[in-house]
Design an enzyme around this catalytic site. Structure first.
Site, PDB file in Angstrom:
ATOM      1  N   HIS A 142       0.852  -1.206   0.000  1.00 19.28           N
ATOM      2  CA  HIS A 142       0.000   0.000   0.000  1.00 19.28           C
ATOM      3  C   HIS A 142       0.884   1.251   0.000  1.00 19.28           C
ATOM      4  O   HIS A 142       0.579   2.230   0.669  1.00 19.28           O
ATOM      5  CB  HIS A 142      -0.928   0.022   1.213  1.00 19.28           C
ATOM      6  CG  HIS A 142      -1.982  -1.036   1.184  1.00 19.28           C
ATOM      7  ND1 HIS A 142      -3.260  -0.817   0.739  1.00 19.28           N
ATOM      8  CD2 HIS A 142      -1.930  -2.352   1.521  1.00 19.28           C
ATOM      9  CE1 HIS A 142      -3.962  -1.948   0.817  1.00 19.28           C
ATOM     10  NE2 HIS A 142      -3.182  -2.889   1.282  1.00 19.28           N
ATOM     11  N   ASP A 160       1.021  -4.194   5.872  1.00 17.28           N
ATOM     12  CA  ASP A 160      -0.154  -5.008   5.554  1.00 17.28           C
ATOM     13  C   ASP A 160      -0.060  -5.524   4.117  1.00 17.28           C
ATOM     14  O   ASP A 160       0.477  -4.850   3.245  1.00 17.28           O
ATOM     15  CB  ASP A 160      -1.394  -4.106   5.689  1.00 17.28           C
ATOM     16  CG  ASP A 160      -2.688  -4.911   5.662  1.00 17.28           C
ATOM     17  OD1 ASP A 160      -2.632  -6.128   5.864  1.00 17.28           O
ATOM     18  OD2 ASP A 160      -3.743  -4.290   5.461  1.00 17.28           O
ATOM     19  N   GLU A 161      -0.610  -6.711   3.892  1.00 17.75           N
ATOM     20  CA  GLU A 161      -0.843  -7.239   2.543  1.00 17.75           C
ATOM     21  C   GLU A 161       0.361  -7.068   1.606  1.00 17.75           C
ATOM     22  O   GLU A 161       0.246  -6.503   0.529  1.00 17.75           O
ATOM     23  CB  GLU A 161      -2.066  -6.549   1.922  1.00 17.75           C
ATOM     24  CG  GLU A 161      -3.350  -6.877   2.664  1.00 17.75           C
ATOM     25  CD  GLU A 161      -4.593  -6.397   1.931  1.00 17.75           C
ATOM     26  OE1 GLU A 161      -5.422  -7.236   1.590  1.00 17.75           O
ATOM     27  OE2 GLU A 161      -4.725  -5.175   1.708  1.00 17.75           O
ATOM     28  N   TYR A 162       1.498  -7.581   2.045  1.00 19.25           N
ATOM     29  CA  TYR A 162       2.682  -7.510   1.197  1.00 19.25           C
ATOM     30  C   TYR A 162       2.845  -8.844   0.497  1.00 19.25           C
ATOM     31  O   TYR A 162       3.364  -9.805   1.034  1.00 19.25           O
ATOM     32  CB  TYR A 162       3.916  -7.191   2.047  1.00 19.25           C
ATOM     33  CG  TYR A 162       5.130  -6.914   1.202  1.00 19.25           C
ATOM     34  CD1 TYR A 162       5.194  -5.760   0.437  1.00 19.25           C
ATOM     35  CD2 TYR A 162       6.192  -7.803   1.145  1.00 19.25           C
ATOM     36  CE1 TYR A 162       6.302  -5.495  -0.360  1.00 19.25           C
ATOM     37  CE2 TYR A 162       7.300  -7.557   0.360  1.00 19.25           C
ATOM     38  CZ  TYR A 162       7.344  -6.392  -0.394  1.00 19.25           C
ATOM     39  OH  TYR A 162       8.420  -6.129  -1.185  1.00 19.25           O
ATOM     40  N   THR A 221       0.403 -10.144   8.944  1.00 17.19           N
ATOM     41  CA  THR A 221       0.639 -10.502   7.546  1.00 17.19           C
ATOM     42  C   THR A 221       1.347 -11.852   7.403  1.00 17.19           C
ATOM     43  O   THR A 221       0.780 -12.782   6.850  1.00 17.19           O
ATOM     44  CB  THR A 221       1.385  -9.369   6.810  1.00 17.19           C
ATOM     45  OG1 THR A 221       0.506  -8.251   6.705  1.00 17.19           O
ATOM     46  CG2 THR A 221       1.779  -9.774   5.402  1.00 17.19           C
TER      47      THR A 221
END
Ligand SMILES: *[C@@H]1O[C@H](CO)[C@@H](O)[C@H](O)[C@H]1NC(C)=O
Ligand SMILES: *[C@@H]1O[C@H](CO)[C@@H](O)[C@H](O)[C@H]1NC(C)=O
Ligand SMILES: *[C@@H]1O[C@H](CO)[C@@H](O)[C@H](O)[C@H]1NC(C)=O
Ligand SMILES: *[C@@H]1O[C@H](CO)[C@@H](O)[C@H](O)[C@H]1NC(C)=O
Ligand SMILES: *[C@@H]1O[C@H](CO)[C@@H](O)[C@H](O)[C@H]1NC(C)=O
Ligand SMILES: *[C@@H]1O[C@H](CO)[C@@H](O)[C@H](O)[C@H]1NC(C)=O
Ligand SMILES: *[C@@H]1O[C@H](CO)[C@@H](O)[C@H](O)[C@H]1NC(C)=O
Ligand SMILES: *[C@@H]1O[C@H](CO)[C@@H](O)[C@H](O)[C@H]1NC(C)=O
Ligand SMILES: *[C@@H]1O[C@H](CO)[C@@H](O)[C@H](O)[C@H]1NC(C)=O
Ligand SMILES: *[C@@H]1O[C@H](CO)[C@@H](O)[C@H](O)[C@H]1NC(C)=O
Ligand SMILES: *[C@@H]1O[C@H](CO)[C@@H](O)[C@H](O)[C@H]1NC(C)=O
Ligand SMILES: *[C@@H]1O[C@H](CO)[C@@H](O)[C@H](O)[C@H]1NC(C)=O
Length: 711
Positions: free
Chosen positions: A275, A327-329, A367
């Protein structure tokens, strides 16, 4: 545990009966008599503790007991007790006494000392609030204020010991993909503080979903991505390209200190390495080729670049902990194992840096949970903020190994306005009955379906719960106030559960309806006091004798001022002349009616307020449009030139309409973009602009204006 509120028996013994409030307060009623707050004159602050501060909370700028007392006095003055003043003295007859003591054991759900606990004693000659710290006293003042509002200033005699089960209670707002002005954030802090929430987690950087399947590099470099802090430090020159939708250090100080003054700590989040498109738009070499929103953390300049950003902004942050996102890597080009190794290295490097630079603790979104074959696992002093079971299992991955996990499970996620996955209101059933083992939701309930995944209520590794609101579809989905609207009806109920209260569903609606209009130091509903349902009525035809002054014909005396001239019994708007009212905005529901004749095709504002503007045209467009939060929402309709029109602007529920001459209502909508794939029209709830009529380049005649509080 038995709820004894049904078995009130007055006699020689004390009766346990929670005080109904939001949250509820454990209380022993001593008699059926009450103490009347309306006549008291003094809030006495124990001279020993006037300058005491709570060092145990999340904030580094905790108010003193005296500072909290002053704000409490302001709140009481606005509600039940007009003549109260703060004194530094011992107990006074017929007053409120604020002091600090540890004699009562104030404990959290895990049985540990909490500085947020307080004891309240109500006798027929006064009220004592004894906090574990000034912050504990502050929550006690919320109890007194709520009970006074609910019972017309009269508190039952008795006493109660109350403390939150968890030290992290509050909300998260995605201010990365949607800007919110400081004044709005401060009003939100005032509002959540009334429900005893202490945390406002602000997401300060993000981008619209980077749909790499269809976006080429150029489009990625141009996609909506924002970094909300504005610094002149050369180290971050060019990172933020949007000065008008940013927080300067002064703004951020204002937000943090205003929130802290009501017991709320702002937790800042700067998101990377996922992000993070705004960072690769600044330094494209830092992004992963093909997916620029993910930073290439093996690239040697990436960690130093993130550290230089944090070096600039760490001194701005007055919290003991900060959030680096993380987050969300994920990316298909690399195996998860390699990526996880690099990710863990990144998180640990940031953790060590932030600690060395500032002594602060650090949080990340869940994560990559630890695995035995990783050479690096994330340091155990990093707090994980869990949000989805497909990312991690809070109990088995972390809590059982002594790692703290904040509960932000997406059972309480909301996405502004539209989502295929998430709702636009909190789930009431889940709040009141969300424990799969039976009973209400609580911060230790990560899984509302499967009790095996939940740690016990007294786990030492659950700091608390934060309810998140996201702006997945960006800047043009909503106004600022619509963020509040999604929370309005049910966040207080969730706040009771975050505290560990025992509020039951059957009692909630009535309590909320009584307390909500009196929540201090904010007017997020944009209500206007009015003696009847007609709030404002200007009849310009009868203004002949009172040029300059406009009489309000409602009972409210909201008289206006003008420098426009009268022409044929109507005010003539030309040469930037305007009518000013003493009002600003009116929230839902409302009908704003007006009779006007547009005399030239010149576009300009009809009505303007701090939250919105109703315009007849803009630039080359002649459409009627509402502007709010930097976005314009236009109708497929233009006012005629040279013809009288009876118009109505209508705010009803979560929609906004315009109608002319009794015809069909036309709705103001927004067209939002979904991941570059399609667009979707959706509703807008926009408040009525009331501060100024005219005042710009619009030209025409206006005969009458009337505002009512229904639609
Ligand atoms: C109460 O106890 C806590 C924890 O031991 C301590 O930090 C605090 O200073 C004490 N407060 C007072 C007023 O004694
Ligand atoms: C309040 O505290 C004072 C001082 O400790 C004490 O004298 C008084 O009785 C207390 N009042 C109540 C209602 O407990
Ligand atoms: C990431 O950076 C490394 C080290 O500079 C480089 O070898 C690699 O090609 C980069 N990967 C991507 C996908 O950009
Ligand atoms: C957390 O642990 C890391 C690694 O052991 C250490 O460098 C850092 O100082 C610790 N952070 C805090 C706030 O104590
Ligand atoms: C690491 O261990 C996990 C199970 O803990 C396993 O699923 C994974 O395949 C292993 N990865 C490597 C690269 O060994
Ligand atoms: C609300 O929560 C309850 C309990 O968790 C669940 O059964 C229900 O499906 C949820 N409702 C919606 C609309 O998601
Ligand atoms: C409940 O959670 C446990 C622990 O994670 C798991 O083993 C079990 O399969 C789950 N049960 C269901 C019905 O999903
Ligand atoms: C009315 O006052 C405004 C400033 O409040 C000014 O800009 C405008 O020119 C004035 N118009 C006339 C007609 O005096
Ligand atoms: C900030 O400026 C941009 C560019 O001029 C504009 O599009 C946007 O609406 C402005 N934002 C606000 C909140 O006014
Ligand atoms: C506003 O109108 C809507 C739709 O008629 C209604 O559901 C809602 O209760 C009204 N709200 C208020 C605050 O009156
Ligand atoms: C808002 O609008 C949606 C869709 O039109 C509707 O389903 C929902 O019930 C409305 N919510 C409120 C609080 O009025
Ligand atoms: C809102 O933004 C999206 C991009 O997210 C864009 O596709 C859409 O056209 C915009 N809507 C309006 C009304 O400008």
């Amino acid at each position: 545990m038995l709820n004894l509120s049904y078995f009130l028996l007055f006699g020689s013994t004390l009766v346990f009966a929670d005080l109904l409030g939001i949250p509820t307060v454990p209380f022993k009623t001593a008699s059926d008599k009450t103490f009347d707050l309306s006549s008291i004159r003094t809030i006495a602050v124990d001279p020993q503790f006037v300058s005491a501060r709570d060092d145990n909370g999340w904030t580094l700028i905790p108010p003193t007991l005296k500072e909290f007392a002053d704000i409490f006095a302001e709140d009481l003055k606005q509600s039940t007790t007009p003549h109260v003043t703060v004194q530094e003295c011992g107990v006074e007859a017929n007053g409120i006494f604020l002091t600090i003591s540890n004699d009562t054991k104030f404990t959290d759900a895990a049985g540990r000392f909490t500085s947020e606990g307080y004891k309240i004693d109500v006798s027929d000659h006064g009220i004592n609030i004894t906090g574990a710290s000034p912050l504990g006293v502050w929550w006690g003042t919320r109890t007194v204020l709520q009970q006074a509002i609910l019972h017309n200033g009269k508190l039952s005699l008795g006493s109660g010991v109350d403390s939150p089960g968890w030290n992290t209670r509050g909300i998260f707002l995605d201010a990365g993909r949607h800007y919110y002005p400081p004044s709005f954030l401060v009003e939100m802090c005032s509002w959540i503080s009334f429900w005893k929430q202490n945390t406002f987690h602000l997401h300060l950087s993000d981008n619209l979903y980077n749909n790499v399947d269809i976006y080429d590099r150029e489009r990625q470099l141009d996609l909506y991505a924002r970094f909300r802090l504005w610094s002149d430090d050369p180290a971050v020159a060019g990172l933020n390209k949007h000065r008008n939708e940013s927080y300067t250090r002064e703004d951020f100080d204002y937000i943090q200190s205003s929130c802290a003054s009501r017991g709320v700590t702002v937790i800042p989040e700067i998101e990377a390495p996922g992000h993070a498109l705004v960072i690769s738009q600044w330094k494209p070499e830092l992004g992963l080729d093909g997916a620029l929103d993910l930073l290439n953390i093996s690239y040697p300049e990436t960690i130093p670049a993130m550290q230089s950003i944090w070096k600039t902004f760490l001194p701005w942050f007055h919290s003991k902990t900060v959030h680096i996102g993380a987050d969300e890597y994920a990316d298909a080009d690399l195996s998860t194992y390699e990526l996880a190794e690099a990710y863990n290295k990144f998180v640990n490097a940031m953790n060590e840096y932030i600690s060395a630079e500032s002594g602060k603790e650090m949080r990340i979104w869940g994560t990559y949970p630890p695995q035995s074959n990783y050479t690096n696992n994330i340091a155990k002093n990093v707090t994980i903020q869990h949000w989805e079971f497909f990312e991690d299992n809070p109990l088995f991955d972390y809590i059982n190994s002594g790692i703290s996990v904040i509960n932000s499970d997406d059972g309480f996620y909301m996405v502004q306005k539209y989502s295929e996955s998430y709702p636009q209101q909190l789930n009431r059933t889940r709040i009141f009955h969300g424990n799969p083992a039976g009973g209400p939701f609580a911060p230790n309930i990560f899984d509302t379906k499967n009790a095996t995944n939940n740690p016990p209520r007294d786990s030492r590794f659950v700091p608390g719960h934060i309810a998140a609101q996201w702006n997945d579809y960006g800047y043009n989905t909503s106004t600022y106030l619509e963020a509040y609207y999604e929370w309005r009806d049910l966040l207080p109920a969730l706040a009771d559960k975050q505290w560990g209260g025992t509020l039951e569903e059957k009692d909630y609606d009535e309590l909320f309806a009584s307390l909500q209009p009196k929540a201090p130091a904010q007017n997020l509903d944009r209500t206007i006091p009015s003696k009847s349902s007609t709030i404002l009525k200007y009849d310009f035809q009868n203004q002949v004798k009172s040029r300059g002054q406009i009489k309000d014909l409602s009972e409210n005396n909201y008289n206006g001022q003008t420098n426009c001239s009268l022409s044929n019994q109507a005010f003539q708007f030309q040469k930037q002349c305007k009518v000013s009212t003493p009002l600003t905005s009116k929230g839902m529901n409302y009908t704003l009616s007006f009779t006007l004749k547009q005399t030239s095709p010149q576009p300009g504002p009809l009505f303007t307020g701090p939250d919105s503007e109703l315009r007849s045209g803009n630039g080359s467009s002649s459409a009627i449009m509402l502007v709010s939060g930097g976005n314009a929402f236009a109708l497929n309709y233009s006012l005629p030139v040279g013809k009288w029109v009876d118009a109505k602007l209508i705010g009803r529920g979560n929609q906004t309409f315009f109608a002319v001459d009794g015809g069909d209502e036309m709705e103001f909508k927004t067209r939002i973009g979904i991941n570059g794939l399609y667009t979707r029209w959706t509703r807008m709830a926009i408040v009525a602009p009331l501060q100024t009529i005219g005042g710009g380049s619009w030209e025409g005649l206006v005969k009458s204006v009337e505002l009512v509080d229904y639609a």
